[in-house]
Design a protein around this motif. Sequence first.
Motif, PDB file in Angstrom:
ATOM      1  N   TYR A 246      48.657  45.534  45.793  1.00 58.59           N
ATOM      2  CA  TYR A 246      47.708  44.618  46.441  1.00 58.59           C
ATOM      3  C   TYR A 246      46.321  44.743  45.831  1.00 58.59           C
ATOM      4  O   TYR A 246      45.691  43.742  45.466  1.00 58.59           O
ATOM      5  CB  TYR A 246      47.665  44.932  47.940  1.00 58.59           C
ATOM      6  N   VAL A 247      45.830  45.962  45.676  1.00 60.12           N
ATOM      7  CA  VAL A 247      44.470  46.144  45.170  1.00 60.12           C
ATOM      8  C   VAL A 247      44.368  45.756  43.695  1.00 60.12           C
ATOM      9  O   VAL A 247      43.331  45.246  43.253  1.00 60.12           O
ATOM     10  CB  VAL A 247      43.974  47.589  45.404  1.00 60.12           C
ATOM     11  N   THR A 248      45.432  45.951  42.924  1.00 58.81           N
ATOM     12  CA  THR A 248      45.367  45.513  41.528  1.00 58.81           C
ATOM     13  C   THR A 248      45.402  43.992  41.437  1.00 58.81           C
ATOM     14  O   THR A 248      44.748  43.402  40.565  1.00 58.81           O
ATOM     15  CB  THR A 248      46.506  46.114  40.679  1.00 58.81           C
ATOM     16  N   PHE A 249      46.133  43.335  42.334  1.00 52.80           N
ATOM     17  CA  PHE A 249      46.114  41.869  42.346  1.00 52.80           C
ATOM     18  C   PHE A 249      44.723  41.337  42.655  1.00 52.80           C
ATOM     19  O   PHE A 249      44.308  40.293  42.132  1.00 52.80           O
ATOM     20  CB  PHE A 249      47.106  41.315  43.374  1.00 52.80           C
ATOM     21  N   LEU A 250      43.973  42.036  43.500  1.00 49.56           N
ATOM     22  CA  LEU A 250      42.651  41.556  43.918  1.00 49.56           C
ATOM     23  C   LEU A 250      41.635  41.517  42.780  1.00 49.56           C
ATOM     24  O   LEU A 250      40.533  40.991  42.958  1.00 49.56           O
ATOM     25  CB  LEU A 250      42.119  42.414  45.071  1.00 49.56           C
ATOM     26  N   LYS A 251      41.990  42.032  41.613  1.00 53.94           N
ATOM     27  CA  LYS A 251      41.099  41.870  40.458  1.00 53.94           C
ATOM     28  C   LYS A 251      40.751  40.401  40.261  1.00 53.94           C
ATOM     29  O   LYS A 251      39.588  40.043  40.035  1.00 53.94           O
ATOM     30  CB  LYS A 251      41.772  42.389  39.188  1.00 53.94           C
ATOM     31  N   TYR A 252      41.760  39.549  40.328  1.00 53.90           N
ATOM     32  CA  TYR A 252      41.551  38.119  40.095  1.00 53.90           C
ATOM     33  C   TYR A 252      40.659  37.521  41.171  1.00 53.90           C
ATOM     34  O   TYR A 252      39.784  36.701  40.899  1.00 53.90           O
ATOM     35  CB  TYR A 252      42.896  37.399  40.057  1.00 53.90           C
TER      36      TYR A 252
ATOM     37  N   GLY B 272      45.986  45.094  32.222  1.00 56.40           N
ATOM     38  CA  GLY B 272      45.193  44.638  33.355  1.00 56.40           C
ATOM     39  C   GLY B 272      43.789  45.211  33.361  1.00 56.40           C
ATOM     40  O   GLY B 272      42.941  44.771  34.123  1.00 56.40           O
ATOM     41  N   GLY B 273      43.522  46.188  32.498  1.00 57.18           N
ATOM     42  CA  GLY B 273      42.246  46.897  32.533  1.00 57.18           C
ATOM     43  C   GLY B 273      41.072  46.115  32.002  1.00 57.18           C
ATOM     44  O   GLY B 273      39.920  46.436  32.302  1.00 57.18           O
ATOM     45  N   ILE B 274      41.346  45.079  31.201  1.00 52.96           N
ATOM     46  CA  ILE B 274      40.272  44.270  30.632  1.00 52.96           C
ATOM     47  C   ILE B 274      40.775  42.851  30.414  1.00 52.96           C
ATOM     48  O   ILE B 274      41.822  42.643  29.794  1.00 52.96           O
ATOM     49  CB  ILE B 274      39.733  44.900  29.324  1.00 52.96           C
ATOM     50  N   MET B 275      40.045  41.880  30.941  1.00 51.58           N
ATOM     51  CA  MET B 275      40.361  40.465  30.794  1.00 51.58           C
ATOM     52  C   MET B 275      39.035  39.715  30.693  1.00 51.58           C
ATOM     53  O   MET B 275      38.063  40.079  31.355  1.00 51.58           O
ATOM     54  CB  MET B 275      41.162  39.954  31.996  1.00 51.58           C
ATOM     55  N   VAL B 276      38.989  38.673  29.869  1.00 46.76           N
ATOM     56  CA  VAL B 276      37.747  37.943  29.623  1.00 46.76           C
ATOM     57  C   VAL B 276      38.017  36.447  29.681  1.00 46.76           C
ATOM     58  O   VAL B 276      39.049  35.982  29.178  1.00 46.76           O
ATOM     59  CB  VAL B 276      37.148  38.289  28.244  1.00 46.76           C
TER      60      VAL B 276
END
Length: 313
Positions: free
Chosen positions: A116-122, A198-202
């Motif tokens: 859940y918390v990793t999805f919340l990145k977006y 998932g650690g870096i997205m631009v």
Amino acid sequence: MDEITIVTAYFNIGREKWKGYERGDNKYVNYFDFWAKIKNNIIVYTDKNLVNKVYEIREKYGLKEKTKVIAINNLYDIDVLLYNRMKEVMENEISLNFHFHKEIKRPEAWNVEYNYVTFLKYYFVNKAVIDFNLNGLVSWLDFGFNHGGDLGLTDTNDFNFCWQYNFSKKIHLFAVKKIEEKRPIFDIIRNLDTYIMGGIMVAPSYMWGDFYNLARQSIISLLDCGFCDDDQTIALMAYYKNPDLFEIHNVEFWFDGIKNFGGEHFKFDKKKRIVNKRYKDYKYRARILLGDGHYKLAWKYYIKYIKIKIKGF
């Protein structure tokens, strides 16, 4: 070149109690401190008890005015329906046992808070874009990025720069393994394999809303099939849904999204790189396929096994 606005987040989900994955507040704060010299504007979402600590770290480097820290009172109020659906799926014994047995210990196989918390990145990047009227390039960067130097970027002073790069007007994802377009998602989940980092997205600020919507659609599709996984599989599914929006960069290491794209000055200790030991999965898969009479496909996976074992990634 315009500087890249960075969005990140950290929440304590009890990880310090996970055997083999023990990381508490102090460790993550130290991880953040390692890269907090970066001169870009940073927006941080976190627990209320860490707000002042984050400000203190950035102030230490003269960067408090380029920092916004937002306290989230209840992480699980953000998307109640999604969290409950994820919990329902992940508590299903059939879903858990779908993974190869040796992978069940990994948190994305059993811990709903983690997924859940990793999805919340977006969600958080899109929220930052809206709430702060962001323009230009915006990046997600993990709060624990580079694990305080343990992942290979060993000199904290290398982060004493303003990250800039002329990324194209696409959503930029970084793949540590070349995407196999024909491989079904269920097979990736069964192996808990990783393609997209998932650690870096631009992406340009105006594309983060599309990315968030694609990500949410993707995880709902996954849940409807009785599966759940972390943000990295969700990013891959979002790409599959609308590949024209994305640009995939094939890289070797987990930090290459910044090192190869504006951070070429970073020093890198190859001895600390994470060796990909997942090559053993390919050997296991080859044996199964061989036993089922799929000789051509079995040979394909044996070749992958040998290549990765020799190269180490």
